[in-house]
Design an enzyme around this catalytic site. Structure first.
Site, PDB file in Angstrom:
ATOM      1  N   ALA A 123      -3.169   3.281   2.273  1.00 21.28           N
ATOM      2  CA  ALA A 123      -3.784   3.595   3.563  1.00 21.28           C
ATOM      3  C   ALA A 123      -5.070   4.374   3.334  1.00 21.28           C
ATOM      4  O   ALA A 123      -5.058   5.467   2.767  1.00 21.28           O
ATOM      5  CB  ALA A 123      -2.815   4.409   4.417  1.00 21.28           C
ATOM      6  N   LEU A 151      13.116  -1.947   1.049  1.00 18.87           N
ATOM      7  CA  LEU A 151      14.255  -1.991   0.136  1.00 18.87           C
ATOM      8  C   LEU A 151      14.500  -3.397  -0.399  1.00 18.87           C
ATOM      9  O   LEU A 151      15.629  -3.875  -0.475  1.00 18.87           O
ATOM     10  CB  LEU A 151      15.507  -1.428   0.803  1.00 18.87           C
ATOM     11  CG  LEU A 151      15.449   0.072   1.155  1.00 18.87           C
ATOM     12  CD1 LEU A 151      16.766   0.535   1.749  1.00 18.87           C
ATOM     13  CD2 LEU A 151      15.078   0.915  -0.058  1.00 18.87           C
ATOM     14  N   ARG A 177       8.207   1.160  -3.666  1.00 17.79           N
ATOM     15  CA  ARG A 177       8.911   1.982  -4.653  1.00 17.79           C
ATOM     16  C   ARG A 177       9.451   1.162  -5.819  1.00 17.79           C
ATOM     17  O   ARG A 177       9.492   1.639  -6.959  1.00 17.79           O
ATOM     18  CB  ARG A 177      10.031   2.766  -3.967  1.00 17.79           C
ATOM     19  CG  ARG A 177       9.513   3.953  -3.165  1.00 17.79           C
ATOM     20  CD  ARG A 177      10.596   4.597  -2.332  1.00 17.79           C
ATOM     21  NE  ARG A 177      10.891   3.796  -1.153  1.00 17.79           N
ATOM     22  CZ  ARG A 177      11.708   4.188  -0.167  1.00 17.79           C
ATOM     23  NH1 ARG A 177      12.309   5.365  -0.256  1.00 17.79           N
ATOM     24  NH2 ARG A 177      11.933   3.429   0.873  1.00 17.79           N
ATOM     25  N   GLN A 230      -5.738  -1.351   2.872  1.00 20.72           N
ATOM     26  CA  GLN A 230      -5.189  -1.045   4.186  1.00 20.72           C
ATOM     27  C   GLN A 230      -6.080  -0.016   4.885  1.00 20.72           C
ATOM     28  O   GLN A 230      -6.286   1.089   4.368  1.00 20.72           O
ATOM     29  CB  GLN A 230      -3.767  -0.499   4.057  1.00 20.72           C
ATOM     30  CG  GLN A 230      -3.053  -0.332   5.390  1.00 20.72           C
ATOM     31  CD  GLN A 230      -1.667   0.257   5.215  1.00 20.72           C
ATOM     32  OE1 GLN A 230      -1.535   1.421   4.865  1.00 20.72           O
ATOM     33  NE2 GLN A 230      -0.636  -0.537   5.469  1.00 20.72           N
ATOM     34  N   PRO A 238       0.837  -1.205   0.000  1.00 22.96           N
ATOM     35  CA  PRO A 238       0.000   0.000   0.000  1.00 22.96           C
ATOM     36  C   PRO A 238       0.868   1.250   0.000  1.00 22.96           C
ATOM     37  O   PRO A 238       1.756   1.391   0.848  1.00 22.96           O
ATOM     38  CB  PRO A 238      -0.810  -0.127   1.286  1.00 22.96           C
ATOM     39  CG  PRO A 238      -0.005  -1.035   2.160  1.00 22.96           C
ATOM     40  CD  PRO A 238       0.701  -1.980   1.245  1.00 22.96           C
ATOM     41  N   CYS A 273       0.655   5.472  -0.208  1.00 25.75           N
ATOM     42  CA  CYS A 273      -0.138   6.695  -0.223  1.00 25.75           C
ATOM     43  C   CYS A 273       0.145   7.479  -1.503  1.00 25.75           C
ATOM     44  O   CYS A 273       1.303   7.700  -1.864  1.00 25.75           O
ATOM     45  CB  CYS A 273       0.183   7.555   0.985  1.00 25.75           C
ATOM     46  SG  CYS A 273      -0.410   6.873   2.552  1.00 25.75           S
ATOM     47  N   TYR A 317       1.300   6.031  13.048  1.00 24.91           N
ATOM     48  CA  TYR A 317      -0.103   6.423  12.962  1.00 24.91           C
ATOM     49  C   TYR A 317      -0.865   5.907  14.186  1.00 24.91           C
ATOM     50  O   TYR A 317      -0.280   5.340  15.100  1.00 24.91           O
ATOM     51  CB  TYR A 317      -0.696   5.976  11.627  1.00 24.91           C
ATOM     52  CG  TYR A 317       0.049   6.614  10.467  1.00 24.91           C
ATOM     53  CD1 TYR A 317       0.168   8.001  10.376  1.00 24.91           C
ATOM     54  CD2 TYR A 317       0.704   5.843   9.505  1.00 24.91           C
ATOM     55  CE1 TYR A 317       0.883   8.607   9.355  1.00 24.91           C
ATOM     56  CE2 TYR A 317       1.428   6.440   8.479  1.00 24.91           C
ATOM     57  CZ  TYR A 317       1.517   7.822   8.404  1.00 24.91           C
ATOM     58  OH  TYR A 317       2.239   8.422   7.414  1.00 24.91           O
TER      59      TYR A 317
END
Length: 370
Positions: free
Chosen positions: A57, A301, A324, A100, A23, A25, A182
């Site tokens: 999210a 990573l 990523r 999520q 997930p 953002c 969060y």
């Protein structure tokens, strides 16, 4: 046979491989509503070759957003905005779709990352954030309001209501966001949780509210569909949340039938010192799995197919999730399958894409022309 491209079953959900699009953002919604950006983003990565795509999210209430651009699923409008996007995914992709569920807590009312990511003052269009205690994320910020019993119930009920909306949309699986500083992570960490009631102090008390929220989501979602959780395994700050406490949380979640633990880290304090490097968080997925036997997802990573293969083949984690790496290479799963001897699915319009030496990438396919 490639371990990464071996199947796995999560409750009633059968996945053809061990890859999830994490997930991520997008900070591109309007009033919580998905739009054409999400249509493009989700449909593209649903064709990545990963067996499961997890929607970013998704806030369970408006003040639970990190930024004004964060996605939500708290009312009929936000639900309706996602419906055509998911219909398109189902038409063209065989990937499972997870979501999520999230609440930003004290990290709410922030600018988007490309606008600096700092707190938006209420006078400039921000909102009053809430958290376990009136302790700000950063010194000098407006502190959150400490949640009272009514606020705790409101948010717990909002998680359950969003789970029900997700089911109406046909979502295949849910992940409860309990990481990255969060709200639910804020209850776990003694850095952010200074409460003196039954939700603060001892480890048992700090676990209480996140477990209550997990229970509410699990009860609101069909029993044959999986519910996992994302955790920050350590705060990377002395005296904060750590892997030993995470394992205790995992043991409690196992009793509740958690289907996976997505093992990330950090986010609750700007004082964190993270030793970044390839696969730097895999150790946490491995430790949780060894201590509890719960399915774990390794993140952080992970960029190379052989790296992902080793994580799964060696038993360090049951799955990997890429973020990523998927944005940089939206066909990562195809390329991993080509390297590791696996197979992925693709729409017929793409069957001619692989080079000749990878003509079996999509299994037994035929494409005739005249």
């Amino acid at each position: 046979m490639s371990a990464l491209f071996s199947p796995i079953t999560l409750r009633g959900l059968d996945l053809a491989n061990r890859i999830m699009v994490a997930p991520m953002c997008q900070y591109s919604a309007v009033d919580g509503e998905a739009n054409d950006w999400h249509f493009t983003h989700i449909n593209s990565l649903a064709l990545s070759g990963a067996a499961m795509f997890c929607i970013e999210a998704t806030a369970v209430e408006a003040i639970g957003r990190i930024t004004p651009g964060c996605l939500g699923l708290w009312n009929d409008a936000t639900e309706a905005a996602l419906k055509p996007i998911l219909a398109s995914v189902r038409k063209h992709s065989k990937a499972a779709v997870a979501m999520q569920l999230a609440h930003a807590g004290r990290k709410g009312s922030s600018h988007t990352p490309w606008d600096g990511g700092q707190q938006i003052p209420i006078a400039q269009g921000g909102w009053q954030a809430e958290g376990p205690s009136a302790v700000p994320q950063k010194e000098g910020e407006t502190p959150p309001l400490a949640l009272d019993a009514a606020g705790l119930k409101r948010i717990r009920d909002a998680f359950a209501a969003t789970a029900q909306r997700a089911e109406r949309l046909g979502i295949d699986a849910l992940e409860v966001h309990c990481a990255h500083g969060y709200l639910l992570h804020q209850f776990l960490s003694p850095i952010s949780n200074r409460r003196t009631d039954q939700y603060g102090g001892s480890l048992e008390n700090r676990l209480r509210y996140p477990l209550e929220v997990f229970d509410a989501v699990r009860a609101a979602f069909p029993a044959d569909k999986p519910v996992g959780i994302k955790v920050s395994s350590t705060d990377w700050v002395d005296g904060g949340w750590d892997i030993a406490q995470t394992i205790e949380l995992a043991k409690q979640l196992k009793k509740r039938g958690v289907d996976w633990i997505d093992a990330s880290s950090g986010g609750v304090s700007p004082l964190q010192k993270i030793p970044l490097g390839p696969g730097y968080q895999v150790q946490f997925a491995q430790a949780i799995k060894q201590a509890t036997g719960v399915n774990t997802i390794a993140v952080g990573l992970i960029t190379e197919p052989k790296q992902a293969e080793d994580i799964v083949a060696s038993g360090k984690a049951d799955m990997v999730a890429l973020a990523r790496g998927m944005l940089y290479d939206p066909r990562w799963g195809w390329h991993a399958a080509a390297q590791l001897g696996g197979h992925v699915t693709a729409p017929p319009a793409y069957w001619r894409a692989p080079p000749h030496e990878q003509k079996d990438l999509f299994g037994a396919t035929t494409f005739g022309t005249r």
